[in-house]
Motif scaffolding. Structure first.
Motif, short mmCIF file in Angstrom:
data_model
loop_
_atom_site.label_atom_id
_atom_site.label_comp_id
_atom_site.label_asym_id
_atom_site.label_seq_id
_atom_site.Cartn_x
_atom_site.Cartn_y
_atom_site.Cartn_z
N GLY A 78 29.73 47.27 -37.65
CA GLY A 78 31.22 47.79 -37.06
C GLY A 78 31.37 46.72 -35.56
N THR B 117 26.73 40.22 -47.73
CA THR B 117 25.99 40.94 -48.47
C THR B 117 26.23 42.20 -48.81
OG1 THR B 117 24.33 40.81 -46.51
CG2 THR B 117 23.85 39.66 -48.86
N MET C 285 21.39 52.19 -49.44
CA MET C 285 22.68 52.19 -48.38
C MET C 285 23.58 53.65 -48.04
SD MET C 285 24.94 49.28 -51.39
CE MET C 285 26.37 48.18 -50.19
N VAL D 201 18.22 41.59 -52.33
CA VAL D 201 19.02 40.21 -51.37
C VAL D 201 19.08 39.32 -50.86
CG1 VAL D 201 20.62 40.36 -49.08
CG2 VAL D 201 19.34 42.61 -49.95
N GLY E 20 26.20 39.70 -42.30
CA GLY E 20 25.15 40.93 -43.13
C GLY E 20 24.20 39.85 -43.28
N GLN F 170 13.96 37.25 -44.63
CA GLN F 170 15.87 37.17 -44.86
C GLN F 170 16.05 35.53 -44.30
OE1 GLN F 170 18.64 39.93 -44.73
NE2 GLN F 170 17.13 41.45 -45.83
N PHE G 143 41.73 48.18 -42.86
CA PHE G 143 42.49 49.26 -41.61
C PHE G 143 41.01 49.62 -40.43
CE2 PHE G 143 44.92 47.95 -45.01
CZ PHE G 143 46.19 47.68 -44.50
N HIS G 144 41.76 50.28 -39.46
CA HIS G 144 41.81 50.88 -38.63
C HIS G 144 42.34 52.17 -38.36
CE1 HIS G 144 39.81 53.20 -34.88
NE2 HIS G 144 38.76 52.43 -35.80
N GLU H 218 44.58 48.97 -36.21
CA GLU H 218 45.07 48.36 -37.35
C GLU H 218 45.24 49.69 -38.44
OE1 GLU H 218 41.86 45.55 -38.60
OE2 GLU H 218 43.69 44.09 -39.11
N ASP I 140 39.75 42.71 -28.71
CA ASP I 140 41.10 42.85 -29.37
C ASP I 140 40.47 41.79 -30.07
OD1 ASP I 140 43.00 40.27 -29.47
OD2 ASP I 140 44.21 41.77 -28.11
#
Ligand code: AP5
Length: 215
Positions: free
Chosen positions: A10, A31, A53, A64, A85, A92, A137-138, A142, A200
């Motif tokens: 996030g 990923t 997941m 991955v 990600g 990794q 979107f949010h 958004e 923002d």
């Protein structure tokens, strides 16, 4: 430009990667997106990845690393890429170093986005994605012009399976345990810039672009 975006779930990695992709004409390598596509297509890898997941745990490193290794060899990565990600573990990160050395490439910059925990929870519970074109979107930050409908293609907006609060909290714990130590890894390599991701979307973008212009 060869960039890694680090940051907790996030933090805005996907949002910023989409913008950087346009700014620098280089591909975003997510990923998470690649694994979700495999889950959707029910490939053997997708079936294996889904249980991790859904729980908010990391998919095993070998899976991955395999998909990133293959993706980085594609033609469109010749002039650079944005890793979103990946990497998420020390193993990794070591594998990435090896893959890049094999093709004689070096990272230019690692950007870590810092966002407070409760803001992350709000961003993720409010996130919606178009099932048609994948646009994000949010509900608050958004919002689409029409409830539940993509403003770009008219597709239906859906919520990710792992965006429920209990799974989000586990994803954050996993991030702090397994991925946050990579900040030190890249700091030691002189590649890390920490950016305040609480502003923002366009303010964060300006901060990233200005950092990259310095490279
Ligand atoms: P992945 O898809 O990579 O998820 P994540 O890292 O948890 O990150 P998110 O996509 O949730 O967040 P983001 O930082 O991209 O934020 P976004 O821009 O969308 O991974 C999912 C799963 O796949 C993992 O849990 C794991 O199981 C597996 N996986 C993936 N990679 C792996 C790997 N390398 N190894 C092992 N397993 C792996 O923004 C979020 C919301 O906030 C959006 O709604 C957006 O509009 C909004 N927003 C963004 N920026 C701002 C802002 N500045 N202000 C206000 N709102 C904002």
């Amino acid at each position: 430009m060869k960039i890694i975006l680090l940051g907790p779930p996030g933090a805005g990695k996907g949002t910023q990667a989409t913008m950087l992709m346009k700014e620098y004409s280089i591909p975003q390598i997510s990923t998470g997106d690649m694994l979700r596509a495999a889950v959707h297509d029910q490939t053997p890898m997708g079936v294996k990845a889904k249980e991790y997941m859904d729980a908010g745990d990391l998919v095993p490193d070998d899976v991955v690393i395999g998909i990133v290794r293959e993706r980085l060899q594609a033609d469109d990565c010749k002039n650079g890429f944005i890793l979103d990600g990946f990497p998420r573990t020390q193993l990794q990160a070591d594998a990435l170093k090896q893959v890049l050395a094999e093709v004689d490439k070096q990272l230019d910059s690692v950007i870590s986005l810092q966002v407070e925990t409760e803001a992350l929870v709000g961003r993720l519970t409010g996130r919606r994605t178009c099932s048609g074109c994948g646009k994000g979107f949010h509900l608050q930050y958004e919002p689409p012009a029409l409830d539940g409908t993509c403003s770009s293609c008219g597709g239906v907006l859906v919520q990710r399976d792992d965006d429920c609060e209990a799974t989000i909290r586990n994803r954050m714990q996993v991030y702090h345990q397994q991925t946050a130590p990579l900040e030190d890894y890249y700091r030691r390599e002189g590649l890390l810039t920490v950016i305040d991701g609480m502003g923002d979307i366009s303010a964060v973008q300006r901060a990233i672009v200005s950092t990259l212009q310095g490279h």
